[in-house]
Motif scaffolding. Sequence first.
Motif, PDB file in Angstrom:
ATOM      1  N   VAL A 122      -3.206  -5.305   3.943  1.00  0.00           N
ATOM      2  CA  VAL A 122      -4.577  -5.148   4.413  1.00  0.00           C
ATOM      3  C   VAL A 122      -4.771  -3.795   5.081  1.00  0.00           C
ATOM      4  O   VAL A 122      -5.817  -3.150   4.924  1.00  0.00           O
ATOM      5  CB  VAL A 122      -4.947  -6.295   5.377  1.00  0.00           C
ATOM      6  CG1 VAL A 122      -6.310  -6.048   6.029  1.00  0.00           C
ATOM      7  CG2 VAL A 122      -4.950  -7.619   4.644  1.00  0.00           C
ATOM      8  N   GLU A 123      -3.767  -3.337   5.816  1.00  0.00           N
ATOM      9  CA  GLU A 123      -3.846  -2.041   6.481  1.00  0.00           C
ATOM     10  C   GLU A 123      -4.120  -0.925   5.469  1.00  0.00           C
ATOM     11  O   GLU A 123      -4.967  -0.055   5.689  1.00  0.00           O
ATOM     12  CB  GLU A 123      -2.543  -1.770   7.230  1.00  0.00           C
ATOM     13  CG  GLU A 123      -2.598  -0.622   8.204  1.00  0.00           C
ATOM     14  CD  GLU A 123      -3.208  -0.994   9.537  1.00  0.00           C
ATOM     15  OE1 GLU A 123      -3.289  -0.117  10.398  1.00  0.00           O
ATOM     16  OE2 GLU A 123      -3.633  -2.157   9.707  1.00  0.00           O
ATOM     17  N   TYR A 128      -8.239   2.546   2.433  1.00  0.00           N
ATOM     18  CA  TYR A 128      -8.885   3.045   1.222  1.00  0.00           C
ATOM     19  C   TYR A 128     -10.360   2.673   1.159  1.00  0.00           C
ATOM     20  O   TYR A 128     -11.052   3.015   0.208  1.00  0.00           O
ATOM     21  CB  TYR A 128      -8.176   2.506  -0.021  1.00  0.00           C
ATOM     22  CG  TYR A 128      -6.976   3.324  -0.452  1.00  0.00           C
ATOM     23  CD1 TYR A 128      -7.035   4.138  -1.580  1.00  0.00           C
ATOM     24  CD2 TYR A 128      -5.780   3.276   0.259  1.00  0.00           C
ATOM     25  CE1 TYR A 128      -5.929   4.885  -1.993  1.00  0.00           C
ATOM     26  CE2 TYR A 128      -4.671   4.013  -0.136  1.00  0.00           C
ATOM     27  CZ  TYR A 128      -4.754   4.822  -1.256  1.00  0.00           C
ATOM     28  OH  TYR A 128      -3.658   5.557  -1.643  1.00  0.00           O
ATOM     29  N   GLY A 129     -10.841   1.935   2.159  1.00  0.00           N
ATOM     30  CA  GLY A 129     -12.258   1.614   2.237  1.00  0.00           C
ATOM     31  C   GLY A 129     -12.652   0.239   1.744  1.00  0.00           C
ATOM     32  O   GLY A 129     -13.840  -0.099   1.717  1.00  0.00           O
ATOM     33  N   TYR A 130     -11.689  -0.585   1.366  1.00  0.00           N
ATOM     34  CA  TYR A 130     -12.002  -1.922   0.864  1.00  0.00           C
ATOM     35  C   TYR A 130     -12.157  -2.927   2.002  1.00  0.00           C
ATOM     36  O   TYR A 130     -11.508  -2.803   3.050  1.00  0.00           O
ATOM     37  CB  TYR A 130     -10.899  -2.422  -0.071  1.00  0.00           C
ATOM     38  CG  TYR A 130     -10.778  -1.652  -1.364  1.00  0.00           C
ATOM     39  CD1 TYR A 130     -11.612  -1.935  -2.449  1.00  0.00           C
ATOM     40  CD2 TYR A 130      -9.829  -0.652  -1.503  1.00  0.00           C
ATOM     41  CE1 TYR A 130     -11.502  -1.229  -3.637  1.00  0.00           C
ATOM     42  CE2 TYR A 130      -9.708   0.067  -2.692  1.00  0.00           C
ATOM     43  CZ  TYR A 130     -10.548  -0.225  -3.751  1.00  0.00           C
ATOM     44  OH  TYR A 130     -10.434   0.474  -4.920  1.00  0.00           O
ATOM     45  N   TYR A 411      11.321  -2.665   1.801  1.00  0.00           N
ATOM     46  CA  TYR A 411      11.137  -1.370   2.449  1.00  0.00           C
ATOM     47  C   TYR A 411      10.055  -0.513   1.790  1.00  0.00           C
ATOM     48  O   TYR A 411       9.361   0.238   2.465  1.00  0.00           O
ATOM     49  CB  TYR A 411      12.453  -0.587   2.437  1.00  0.00           C
ATOM     50  CG  TYR A 411      13.491  -1.091   3.415  1.00  0.00           C
ATOM     51  CD1 TYR A 411      13.181  -1.310   4.763  1.00  0.00           C
ATOM     52  CD2 TYR A 411      14.798  -1.325   3.006  1.00  0.00           C
ATOM     53  CE1 TYR A 411      14.136  -1.758   5.668  1.00  0.00           C
ATOM     54  CE2 TYR A 411      15.768  -1.775   3.902  1.00  0.00           C
ATOM     55  CZ  TYR A 411      15.431  -1.994   5.226  1.00  0.00           C
ATOM     56  OH  TYR A 411      16.383  -2.436   6.120  1.00  0.00           O
ATOM     57  N   ASN A 412       9.917  -0.583   0.476  1.00  0.00           N
ATOM     58  CA  ASN A 412       8.978   0.291  -0.222  1.00  0.00           C
ATOM     59  C   ASN A 412       7.630  -0.373  -0.485  1.00  0.00           C
ATOM     60  O   ASN A 412       6.900   0.023  -1.397  1.00  0.00           O
ATOM     61  CB  ASN A 412       9.586   0.784  -1.539  1.00  0.00           C
ATOM     62  CG  ASN A 412       9.935  -0.364  -2.484  1.00  0.00           C
ATOM     63  OD1 ASN A 412       9.880  -1.527  -2.105  1.00  0.00           O
ATOM     64  ND2 ASN A 412      10.303  -0.028  -3.707  1.00  0.00           N
ATOM     65  N   LYS A 418      -0.259   1.424  -2.217  1.00  0.00           N
ATOM     66  CA  LYS A 418      -1.043   2.604  -2.583  1.00  0.00           C
ATOM     67  C   LYS A 418      -1.231   2.684  -4.101  1.00  0.00           C
ATOM     68  O   LYS A 418      -2.294   3.092  -4.582  1.00  0.00           O
ATOM     69  CB  LYS A 418      -0.363   3.859  -2.048  1.00  0.00           C
ATOM     70  CG  LYS A 418      -0.376   3.950  -0.527  1.00  0.00           C
ATOM     71  CD  LYS A 418       0.351   5.186  -0.017  1.00  0.00           C
ATOM     72  CE  LYS A 418       0.294   5.253   1.511  1.00  0.00           C
ATOM     73  NZ  LYS A 418       1.036   6.430   2.036  1.00  0.00           N
ATOM     74  N   TYR A 419      -0.218   2.286  -4.847  1.00  0.00           N
ATOM     75  CA  TYR A 419      -0.345   2.273  -6.307  1.00  0.00           C
ATOM     76  C   TYR A 419      -1.471   1.325  -6.726  1.00  0.00           C
ATOM     77  O   TYR A 419      -2.269   1.643  -7.617  1.00  0.00           O
ATOM     78  CB  TYR A 419       0.975   1.853  -6.953  1.00  0.00           C
ATOM     79  CG  TYR A 419       0.932   1.864  -8.466  1.00  0.00           C
ATOM     80  CD1 TYR A 419       1.346   2.982  -9.178  1.00  0.00           C
ATOM     81  CD2 TYR A 419       0.465   0.763  -9.171  1.00  0.00           C
ATOM     82  CE1 TYR A 419       1.287   2.999 -10.574  1.00  0.00           C
ATOM     83  CE2 TYR A 419       0.397   0.763 -10.561  1.00  0.00           C
ATOM     84  CZ  TYR A 419       0.816   1.890 -11.254  1.00  0.00           C
ATOM     85  OH  TYR A 419       0.748   1.910 -12.625  1.00  0.00           O
ATOM     86  N   ILE A 420      -1.540   0.182  -6.086  1.00  0.00           N
ATOM     87  CA  ILE A 420      -2.569  -0.810  -6.426  1.00  0.00           C
ATOM     88  C   ILE A 420      -3.967  -0.256  -6.166  1.00  0.00           C
ATOM     89  O   ILE A 420      -4.871  -0.383  -7.005  1.00  0.00           O
ATOM     90  CB  ILE A 420      -2.336  -2.112  -5.635  1.00  0.00           C
ATOM     91  CG1 ILE A 420      -1.057  -2.799  -6.123  1.00  0.00           C
ATOM     92  CG2 ILE A 420      -3.534  -3.046  -5.761  1.00  0.00           C
ATOM     93  CD1 ILE A 420      -0.614  -3.961  -5.266  1.00  0.00           C
ATOM     94  N   GLN A 421      -4.161   0.387  -4.999  1.00  0.00           N
ATOM     95  CA  GLN A 421      -5.485   0.940  -4.685  1.00  0.00           C
ATOM     96  C   GLN A 421      -5.856   2.048  -5.667  1.00  0.00           C
ATOM     97  O   GLN A 421      -7.023   2.154  -6.084  1.00  0.00           O
ATOM     98  CB  GLN A 421      -5.524   1.475  -3.249  1.00  0.00           C
ATOM     99  CG  GLN A 421      -4.930   0.579  -2.181  1.00  0.00           C
ATOM    100  CD  GLN A 421      -5.319  -0.876  -2.269  1.00  0.00           C
ATOM    101  OE1 GLN A 421      -6.492  -1.210  -2.416  1.00  0.00           O
ATOM    102  NE2 GLN A 421      -4.328  -1.761  -2.172  1.00  0.00           N
TER     103      GLN A 421
END
Length: 432
Positions: A122-123, A128-130, A411-412, A418-421
């Motif tokens: 969620v963070e 990303y503005g969602y 860990y990653n 970020k890939y999803i957004q």
Amino acid sequence: MAPSISSVLLLVFAGLATAKQCQNFTIPVDITARQGKFLEIPLEGNLDATTFSQLLTQNGANYTATLLQGYQTLQGSYNISAKYCIPDNEKPGPIVQVLSHGIGFDKSYWDLSYNNYNYSYVEVATDYGYSTLAIDRLGIGASSHGDPWNEIQAVAEVEALNAVTTKLRRGEIPQIKNKFSKVVHVGHSFGSVESYWLSALYPSNTDGLILTGYSTASFITTTIAAWNLHIARLNQPYRLGDASPPAGFGFEDLEKGLQALAHKFDIGLSDQDIWNTIATTEVSNLIQGYNETICPLNYSSGYLTWSDLTANQFTFLWPGRYDIGLGLVAEATKQPVTPGEILTIGSAPKTSPFNGPVLVFTGEYDQPFCGGNCYAASPSIPAQAKAQFPKASAFVPYIQPHTAHGLNVHYNATAGYKYIQSFLSSHGLAAA
């Protein structure tokens, strides 16, 4: 010496103020679901749970068919617990992500407070503005519970998810005061199955699918065997049951007691041995709740859970690639599964008419959906899910490296978020 378990577990409640605004509330839904009627076998003790696992995983048998007595229509009113978040100091945009957790988790899976929200999906999404709406699936967590055999099944949960989605679009959730023109469904594991299922039954009610921890393959028998299933209320009696813990007892007291016994009988247990005994076995679960249980969840006897952290790691976590502290948090906050869910998870429609973008995002070492190796088929096992979406505007299978099934606790994780957004932004679903 290994860190005190209590000091590690307390980190789940740690975390500084974050760049998002969130509120928790309940969404009432009315659902109608045509689903199976199963013969209810005894599930009162842990040996009953083992018997259920043995019969369900027996080679050459179909225990689901043995238990299935017919079909019935479930109608009812239920409450779905939700956490709604928007970017800090911003108005909600036109797109909301609906987040559905998998087996063993609740809505907190998407917003883990551990290590200052460093593992929070969620963070990243709100950055990303969602806007996001994470729900406890019907039957789980703070949502309405029910009969674990003939009420809490996959179809009923899909109908509840669809009802929540419809209310979001129509602006019928008073706490949100906003209509969303587009809804993206983001699932994990069983939550992905249900998000896919929704797209098959109600293709116009979703605008994008992010299916994490997902493929069309299934290694459910290995998963169930590895879980070493227990009755949830017996496995963590003070949290998943309704037992009242005695006051003034904690993890440190048990550590000291084991140390004294080891010294008295010259057993030769080191501090590390004692820590491993408590933290990674059922001992941890038996005393779970002495410190942090606020409101017992009081699941009925038919609700099941895996035995301990060792079973948790086999199914969800890749050794050396996750923080053991967060592994302990996942065990301390785990949620159960119903036999109704287990018996119906494989009943989703074969294909979906959904014509929007689809991302299948699965860990390289995913056990339930890849058997521990997503590259065992060419180009990958998750890539085979393309056949489910013959009309999708885009289909991308992505393998997250060095990661097992529980994607959000590795860990990653943040790089994956970020890939999803970025996928959403590049397929017509940017936040603004």
